[in-house]
Design a protein around this motif. Sequence first.
Motif, PDB file in Angstrom:
ATOM      1  N   PRO B  59      -8.859  -7.138  -0.251  1.00  0.00           N
ATOM      2  CA  PRO B  59      -8.431  -8.537  -0.309  1.00  0.00           C
ATOM      3  C   PRO B  59      -7.809  -9.024   0.999  1.00  0.00           C
ATOM      4  O   PRO B  59      -7.280  -8.230   1.771  1.00  0.00           O
ATOM      5  N   ARG B  60      -7.911 -10.301   1.249  1.00  0.00           N
ATOM      6  CA  ARG B  60      -7.461 -10.892   2.521  1.00  0.00           C
ATOM      7  C   ARG B  60      -6.014 -10.545   2.849  1.00  0.00           C
ATOM      8  O   ARG B  60      -5.664 -10.303   3.997  1.00  0.00           O
ATOM      9  N   HIS B  61      -5.176 -10.510   1.802  1.00  0.00           N
ATOM     10  CA  HIS B  61      -3.751 -10.303   2.080  1.00  0.00           C
ATOM     11  C   HIS B  61      -3.449  -8.870   2.499  1.00  0.00           C
ATOM     12  O   HIS B  61      -2.352  -8.561   2.927  1.00  0.00           O
ATOM     13  N   ASP B  62      -4.435  -7.977   2.360  1.00  0.00           N
ATOM     14  CA  ASP B  62      -4.253  -6.602   2.805  1.00  0.00           C
ATOM     15  C   ASP B  62      -4.507  -6.437   4.297  1.00  0.00           C
ATOM     16  O   ASP B  62      -4.267  -5.371   4.852  1.00  0.00           O
ATOM     17  N   ALA B  63      -5.056  -7.479   4.924  1.00  0.00           N
ATOM     18  CA  ALA B  63      -5.440  -7.378   6.325  1.00  0.00           C
ATOM     19  C   ALA B  63      -4.215  -7.183   7.205  1.00  0.00           C
ATOM     20  O   ALA B  63      -3.195  -7.840   7.026  1.00  0.00           O
ATOM     21  N   ASN B  64      -4.330  -6.275   8.154  1.00  0.00           N
ATOM     22  CA  ASN B  64      -3.262  -5.995   9.109  1.00  0.00           C
ATOM     23  C   ASN B  64      -3.597  -6.719  10.414  1.00  0.00           C
ATOM     24  O   ASN B  64      -4.664  -6.498  10.976  1.00  0.00           O
ATOM     25  N   PRO B  65      -2.690  -7.585  10.891  1.00  0.00           N
ATOM     26  CA  PRO B  65      -3.016  -8.372  12.085  1.00  0.00           C
ATOM     27  C   PRO B  65      -3.177  -7.533  13.359  1.00  0.00           C
ATOM     28  O   PRO B  65      -3.687  -8.025  14.358  1.00  0.00           O
ATOM     29  N   PHE B  66      -2.788  -6.266  13.307  1.00  0.00           N
ATOM     30  CA  PHE B  66      -2.851  -5.462  14.528  1.00  0.00           C
ATOM     31  C   PHE B  66      -3.934  -4.394  14.515  1.00  0.00           C
ATOM     32  O   PHE B  66      -4.321  -3.879  15.556  1.00  0.00           O
ATOM     33  N   LYS B  67      -4.394  -4.046  13.317  1.00  0.00           N
ATOM     34  CA  LYS B  67      -5.430  -3.014  13.282  1.00  0.00           C
ATOM     35  C   LYS B  67      -6.232  -3.094  11.986  1.00  0.00           C
ATOM     36  O   LYS B  67      -5.840  -3.767  11.031  1.00  0.00           O
ATOM     37  N   ALA B  68      -7.351  -2.404  11.983  1.00  0.00           N
ATOM     38  CA  ALA B  68      -8.218  -2.390  10.804  1.00  0.00           C
ATOM     39  C   ALA B  68      -7.597  -1.551   9.704  1.00  0.00           C
ATOM     40  O   ALA B  68      -6.818  -0.640   9.951  1.00  0.00           O
ATOM     41  N   LYS B  69      -7.966  -1.882   8.483  1.00  0.00           N
ATOM     42  CA  LYS B  69      -7.575  -1.069   7.326  1.00  0.00           C
ATOM     43  C   LYS B  69      -8.706  -0.095   7.046  1.00  0.00           C
ATOM     44  O   LYS B  69      -9.880  -0.460   7.032  1.00  0.00           O
ATOM     45  N   LEU B  70      -8.352   1.168   6.865  1.00  0.00           N
ATOM     46  CA  LEU B  70      -9.366   2.157   6.517  1.00  0.00           C
ATOM     47  C   LEU B  70      -9.296   2.370   5.008  1.00  0.00           C
ATOM     48  O   LEU B  70      -8.291   2.822   4.489  1.00  0.00           O
ATOM     49  N   ALA B  71     -10.343   1.972   4.313  1.00  0.00           N
ATOM     50  CA  ALA B  71     -10.382   2.146   2.864  1.00  0.00           C
ATOM     51  C   ALA B  71     -11.239   3.360   2.579  1.00  0.00           C
ATOM     52  O   ALA B  71     -12.412   3.398   2.939  1.00  0.00           O
ATOM     53  N   CYS B  72     -10.638   4.370   1.969  1.00  0.00           N
ATOM     54  CA  CYS B  72     -11.371   5.604   1.737  1.00  0.00           C
ATOM     55  C   CYS B  72     -11.392   5.901   0.245  1.00  0.00           C
ATOM     56  O   CYS B  72     -10.358   5.901  -0.408  1.00  0.00           O
ATOM     57  N   ARG B  73     -12.580   6.105  -0.275  1.00  0.00           N
ATOM     58  CA  ARG B  73     -12.698   6.384  -1.706  1.00  0.00           C
ATOM     59  C   ARG B  73     -13.432   7.696  -1.921  1.00  0.00           C
ATOM     60  O   ARG B  73     -14.583   7.838  -1.515  1.00  0.00           O
ATOM     61  N   TYR B  74     -12.742   8.636  -2.557  1.00  0.00           N
ATOM     62  CA  TYR B  74     -13.322   9.936  -2.875  1.00  0.00           C
ATOM     63  C   TYR B  74     -13.518   9.969  -4.387  1.00  0.00           C
ATOM     64  O   TYR B  74     -12.574   9.744  -5.140  1.00  0.00           O
ATOM     65  N   THR B  75     -14.744  10.180  -4.822  1.00  0.00           N
ATOM     66  CA  THR B  75     -15.005  10.198  -6.266  1.00  0.00           C
ATOM     67  C   THR B  75     -15.872  11.395  -6.625  1.00  0.00           C
ATOM     68  O   THR B  75     -16.805  11.728  -5.890  1.00  0.00           O
ATOM     69  N   MET B  76     -15.567  12.011  -7.757  1.00  0.00           N
ATOM     70  CA  MET B  76     -16.412  13.107  -8.233  1.00  0.00           C
ATOM     71  C   MET B  76     -17.336  12.575  -9.321  1.00  0.00           C
ATOM     72  O   MET B  76     -16.901  11.839 -10.210  1.00  0.00           O
ATOM     73  N   SER B  77     -18.590  12.935  -9.251  1.00  0.00           N
ATOM     74  CA  SER B  77     -19.550  12.437 -10.235  1.00  0.00           C
ATOM     75  C   SER B  77     -19.300  13.110 -11.581  1.00  0.00           C
ATOM     76  O   SER B  77     -18.732  14.203 -11.641  1.00  0.00           O
TER      77      SER B  77
END
Lengths: 206, 238, 258
Positions: B59-77
């Motif tokens: 979401p937009r409000h998660d944006a950091n004005p100084f750097k990118a956000k790294l979204a990492c999702r680990y899921t087991m099938s």
Amino acid sequence: MKKFIFPGDLIDKEKLNIYGAYYHNGSTYSLVTGMYDDEEKRLIIFNGPYEPKIGDVIIGVIEDIRGNGYSINFGLAINSYISARDFRETLNYGDILVAKIANYDESDGNVELTEHSVLRGGIIINISPFKVPRVIGKKGSMLDQIKNKTNSKIIVGKNGWIWIKDGNVNLTKSSIQKIEREAHTSGLTDKIAKYLEDNEESLDVN
Amino acid sequence: MENNELTKNGKRLDGREFNEMRPLKIEAGILKNAHGSAYLEWGGNKIIAGVYGPKECIPRHDANPFKAKLACRYTMSPFCSKEEHGRAGPNRRSIELSMVLREALENVVELERYPKAMIEVSIEVLQAEGGTRCAALVAGAVALANAGIPMRDLPIAVAAGKIADTICLDCSKIEDNYGQADFPVALAPRNNDILLMQMDGLMTKEEMFKALDFIEKSAEKIKETEKNALEKAINKVN
Amino acid sequence: MEPIDEIKKSNVKNLLQNNERIDRRGMLDYRPIEITKNYIDTGEGSALVKLGETKALSVIKFDVVEPFSDKPNEGVISTNSEMLSLSSERFESGPPGEKSIELARVVDRGIRSAEIIDTKDMNLGDGKVLGLFIDLYLLDYDGNYLDASALATMAALRNTMVPTYEDGVLIRDNMKKKLKLKGDVFMNTFVKIDDKILLDPILDEEVSMDCRLSVGIYENNICSLQKNGRGEIKRNEFEYMIDASLEKYKELKKIIEI
């Protein structure tokens, strides 16, 4: 001599100012996967996000109407904005725009645009921004070669978005995609010349 | 199974030496849509990773004005285990691991280059057979490098463990489950800086640092495999 | 929908005016199909299907479950789908949305209607039955995840081994019993774009569609139907798609047997 290089690999034991590399404790290291030419001290990058540069021509799509203007998606981290007053016509969702970067603020990723116009019809294909120079060729020679054989209108955005209209669109598209796949090989100009020759008839839908 | 049944004639049940890794195979650039991707087979593990970005942060409000956000999702099938059928979607373990993997990758990715943006790393475990979080880190790292996201180093990861009072490298599922300790570690190989580290079980300080030796010594081999995958992806001419 | 879909739509429709598709296929041609059987070792059956660039994985697993109260001696079939966020920027991570749920239910419907799996043969006794779980995992999306997933499921079922049941536990080692199937079910998905009917829509065609129809066929029967999208289908167009599906059955049967 060219050799493959990977993130964290040592490029040189001195400080070099190369795009795609960083300097740490007296040495320069690579940030990306690519090939390093140690004679020309140049890092050849094949794939990665587009880095905006002032003067670059880029192509994008109108995504939203915001306030008194348009929000345009150029495939960058944030969309760009152009005021509606800067256009003579009303634009629509999905319209394709070509523009030149007038200003780029690295600290917040904001891109200011100028000389923009709408592109009607045609198709858009996407290639890696780092392969764009190969598609254009030295002094535009590669692109000219394609245009001559296919009679297509082609506008190449430095952001990797390419607009093709009229002529043998299929042949133009497949030639550019072939350049993208084989960008790291040599003798590409001749290979494409031959490819255009061989496929002139078979891929033409007109 | 008992802990002391995990060795036979001085070797591990699968015949490996105590400092020997299972076979590791990596392919990069195997998906059409993802900006970068990797598929990995490590022992019985099969993992696929895909990267998108940098792109607009949602979401937009998660944006950091100084750097990118790294979204990492680990899921087991739900089918990752030979035994019972599991449940799809995140669970407490996968949420914890998503965070731990994200933080390891955040260390090496040049996030400052893309203010306000988001980089998405999705790691899906299709088959799990011990050491999955380390295999996931390797897959994620290769996918990021394949996408051309600038990274200061190409991280590696492998778990060490203790079975029958002996330190061993790269535990299989059965060694994980019935052994005495599990010690997954991710390193930035240039200086062997530790990026990810967890441990459960019982180890003396001596045992732990012997395990770290095993891990450091395998770093080169894992990094070579990562590089080969990336190089092959570039050389792939249709 | 994405903003870039507008130009894709124009291009697809322009070409269709001359009965041409963007990848130069015939109107009723499938893209190249590649099936890899037993792709996942931890499943009792599995297959990966590449339909053009669309890549769909289907994995079959068994578990001991309670039967439904109205069918106390019959096994249970359960289908779930995940459109992985790595398969496309168009899919966000999170619980299955309506498209994903629809996919699972439509694939399930075809198999269930044709009764190719004998659920009466899944009774373990003692009030327990076999649960057959189908997991659809979409790995890469370039249009028509339906046919890719349905084909992957059929290929997976054909190679599924059934565990033995001993002392209340399923033994999944050295499985010798193959899952018995009464026959094959295949799905054919068409899109309608400006009065043209196309089989196996590639992504650009899917975003251009007025509506979509998926037809499940078992031998010479129709075993499932699903219409999607707000456009309307005329009766003669419907008959055309049914005929085409019945015709395609033999072709798909040959492909799956390789």
